[in-house]
Design a protein around this motif. Structure first.
Motif, PDB file in Angstrom:
ATOM      1  N   GLN A   1       0.826  -1.201   0.000  1.00 48.50           N
ATOM      2  CA  GLN A   1       0.000   0.000   0.000  1.00 48.50           C
ATOM      3  C   GLN A   1       0.870   1.266   0.000  1.00 48.50           C
ATOM      4  N   LEU A   2       1.957   1.236   0.770  1.00 46.09           N
ATOM      5  CA  LEU A   2       2.864   2.384   0.819  1.00 46.09           C
ATOM      6  C   LEU A   2       3.567   2.589  -0.522  1.00 46.09           C
ATOM      7  N   LYS A   3       3.996   1.503  -1.119  1.00 45.46           N
ATOM      8  CA  LYS A   3       4.665   1.613  -2.417  1.00 45.46           C
ATOM      9  C   LYS A   3       3.695   2.089  -3.500  1.00 45.46           C
ATOM     10  N   LYS A   4       2.443   1.704  -3.370  1.00 44.74           N
ATOM     11  CA  LYS A   4       1.437   2.101  -4.360  1.00 44.74           C
ATOM     12  C   LYS A   4       1.253   3.613  -4.389  1.00 44.74           C
ATOM     13  N   ILE A   5       1.370   4.251  -3.230  1.00 45.68           N
ATOM     14  CA  ILE A   5       1.239   5.717  -3.190  1.00 45.68           C
ATOM     15  C   ILE A   5       2.601   6.387  -3.348  1.00 45.68           C
ATOM     16  N   LYS A   6       3.593   5.570  -3.753  1.00 47.51           N
ATOM     17  CA  LYS A   6       4.940   6.061  -4.069  1.00 47.51           C
ATOM     18  C   LYS A   6       5.682   6.618  -2.851  1.00 47.51           C
ATOM     19  N   VAL A   7       5.502   5.944  -1.707  1.00 49.52           N
ATOM     20  CA  VAL A   7       6.365   6.169  -0.556  1.00 49.52           C
ATOM     21  C   VAL A   7       7.612   5.307  -0.758  1.00 49.52           C
ATOM     22  N   LYS A   8       8.785   5.882  -0.552  1.00 45.37           N
ATOM     23  CA  LYS A   8      10.017   5.105  -0.630  1.00 45.37           C
ATOM     24  C   LYS A   8      10.109   4.240   0.627  1.00 45.37           C
ATOM     25  N   VAL A   9      10.022   2.934   0.472  1.00 42.03           N
ATOM     26  CA  VAL A   9      10.061   2.011   1.596  1.00 42.03           C
ATOM     27  C   VAL A   9      11.413   1.304   1.624  1.00 42.03           C
ATOM     28  N   VAL A  10      12.149   1.532   2.705  1.00 41.64           N
ATOM     29  CA  VAL A  10      13.407   0.827   2.945  1.00 41.64           C
ATOM     30  C   VAL A  10      13.156  -0.050   4.166  1.00 41.64           C
ATOM     31  N   HIS A  11      13.005  -1.338   3.946  1.00 41.45           N
ATOM     32  CA  HIS A  11      12.573  -2.221   5.038  1.00 41.45           C
ATOM     33  C   HIS A  11      13.304  -3.542   4.989  1.00 41.45           C
ATOM     34  N   ASP A  12      14.074  -3.820   6.031  1.00 44.27           N
ATOM     35  CA  ASP A  12      14.813  -5.073   6.138  1.00 44.27           C
ATOM     36  C   ASP A  12      14.850  -5.471   7.609  1.00 44.27           C
ATOM     37  N   THR A  13      14.207  -6.573   7.949  1.00 45.10           N
ATOM     38  CA  THR A  13      14.178  -7.018   9.349  1.00 45.10           C
ATOM     39  C   THR A  13      15.537  -7.541   9.802  1.00 45.10           C
ATOM     40  N   ASN A  14      16.475  -7.641   8.886  1.00 45.65           N
ATOM     41  CA  ASN A  14      17.787  -8.213   9.194  1.00 45.65           C
ATOM     42  C   ASN A  14      18.829  -7.161   9.558  1.00 45.65           C
ATOM     43  N   GLU A  15      18.484  -5.879   9.461  1.00 45.69           N
ATOM     44  CA  GLU A  15      19.409  -4.798   9.801  1.00 45.69           C
ATOM     45  C   GLU A  15      18.662  -3.719  10.569  1.00 45.69           C
ATOM     46  N   CYS A  16      19.341  -3.076  11.529  1.00 48.54           N
ATOM     47  CA  CYS A  16      18.670  -2.020  12.288  1.00 48.54           C
ATOM     48  C   CYS A  16      18.403  -0.810  11.392  1.00 48.54           C
TER      49      CYS A  16
END
Length: 340
Positions: free
Chosen positions: A113-128
């Motif tokens: 949903q965030l990407k659809k509205i063109k929010v830049k999502v940087v998300h990785d549960t493996n790094e803080c």
């Protein structure tokens, strides 16, 4: 006429000029993320916690001067994720540039949903979060920024991850450890002093080491003395259920005591909670041992929703906000779920 034209041009040029970072106020990762964003882009900072997150972001909805928004180290949960997406949707309609950088467990539906509205999502549960901020914007950061990110990785127990470990290898390990610890104790001990937390963001953004910040070591020593006294209180007041140890904290932070509860209980899960008078809830910290096989962040997100609260986080470390009259239900439900 010419004067009005010049005025209108000036207004048009300055109308959208504000750069804002909203970040987590309760730990080194959130403060460091804000500092790195400030170094890279300048602008202003809002520091918030999970119970107050949406309230603190709401004024941005009608801020016509907002140009860019960076949101760091603020995980979502089932209680606030829809409101979060709705708010960001409204901001994107005004062409506000938004980046969301986080490492907590997040529903893929929300990411889409965030990407659809063109929010830049940087998300990785493996790094803080700080390491992800550094890796994303390192071309805009100076060499010292790697140290700030490495310290955040240490305090989030993620210094062994691929990117975090590479950053830590650059520096003397003991120097990084004492710096990270000093930062943590200064942040935890100043949770009621928003001005000081913003001061830390400014100091770190100017490439200062924690030991260069006035009185940082002295204040950290005071916090260490307080924590040492917590050990005896945990031994005396901690309670046990079949699958977890738990304790209500009255005179220190729950996040500082929960590791003692985990270690001294002999259980795979420890819970510490403290009353938040301003919100009428308990702020809850949950920690799991290496032997804990359950993803606590996901489990806590589910249970807190059932209890009318909110929460979530990592697999072995997470937090929650629980209505005061539901804390017993929360503990019992968690204990039962861990048995499965």
């Amino acid at each position: 006429m010419r004067g009005n034209l010049i005025l209108n041009i000036m207004v048009a040029k300055t109308k959208k000029s504000k750069i804002m970072c909203v970040s987590h106020r309760e730990d080194t990762d959130g403060i460091s993320s804000a500092a790195l964003i400030k170094q890279a882009f300048g602008g202003e900072t809002i520091l918030t916690d999970y119970p107050g997150m949406m309230d603190d972001m709401e004024p941005l909805r009608n801020d016509e001067s907002l140009k860019e928004l960076y949101i760091c180290d603020l995980g979502l949960n089932k209680k606030n994720e829809c409101d979060f997406v709705e708010l960001l949707t409204q901001l994107r309609k005004r062409s506000v540039k938004i980046s969301y950088i986080d490492h907590h467990d997040l529903d893929k539906k929300i990411i889409n949903q965030l990407k659809k509205i063109k929010v830049k999502v940087v998300h990785d549960t493996n790094e803080c979060a700080s390491v992800q901020v550094y890796d994303t914007y390192k071309k805009k950061l100076d060499d010292h920024a790697a140290f700030i990110a490495a310290c955040a990785a240490i305090t989030d127990y993620m210094e062994d991850r691929p990117l975090g470990s590479k950053l830590l290898q650059i520096f003397d390990r003991q120097f990084a450890l004492i710096s990270a610890t000093t930062m943590t104790y200064n942040i935890v001990g100043h949770q009621k002093d928003s001005d000081y937390l913003l001061y830390l963001v400014d100091e770190l953004s100017e490439s200062k080491y924690p030991h260069e910040i006035p009185n940082s070591f002295e204040f950290a020593q005071l916090q260490v003395e307080k924590l040492a006294s917590v050990v005896a209180k945990v031994k005396e007041n901690m309670k046990l259920k079949k699958n977890l140890g738990y304790m209500e904290i009255t005179d220190s932070g729950a996040s500082g005591a929960v590791n003692f509860v985990l270690g001294l209980s002999g259980k795979d899960v420890g819970v510490a909670y403290k009353e938040r008078v301003d919100y009428g809830v308990y702020a809850v910290s949950v920690r799991g041992s290496k032997q804990c096989k359950v993803h606590l962040g996901r489990l806590i997100n589910k249970i807190t929703t059932e209890c009318g609260g909110s929460g979530g986080g990592h697999d072995k470390a997470c937090g929650a906000s629980i209505p005061k009259n539901k804390i017993t239900k929360f503990l019992n439900t968690l204990n039962s779920a861990l048995a499965k």
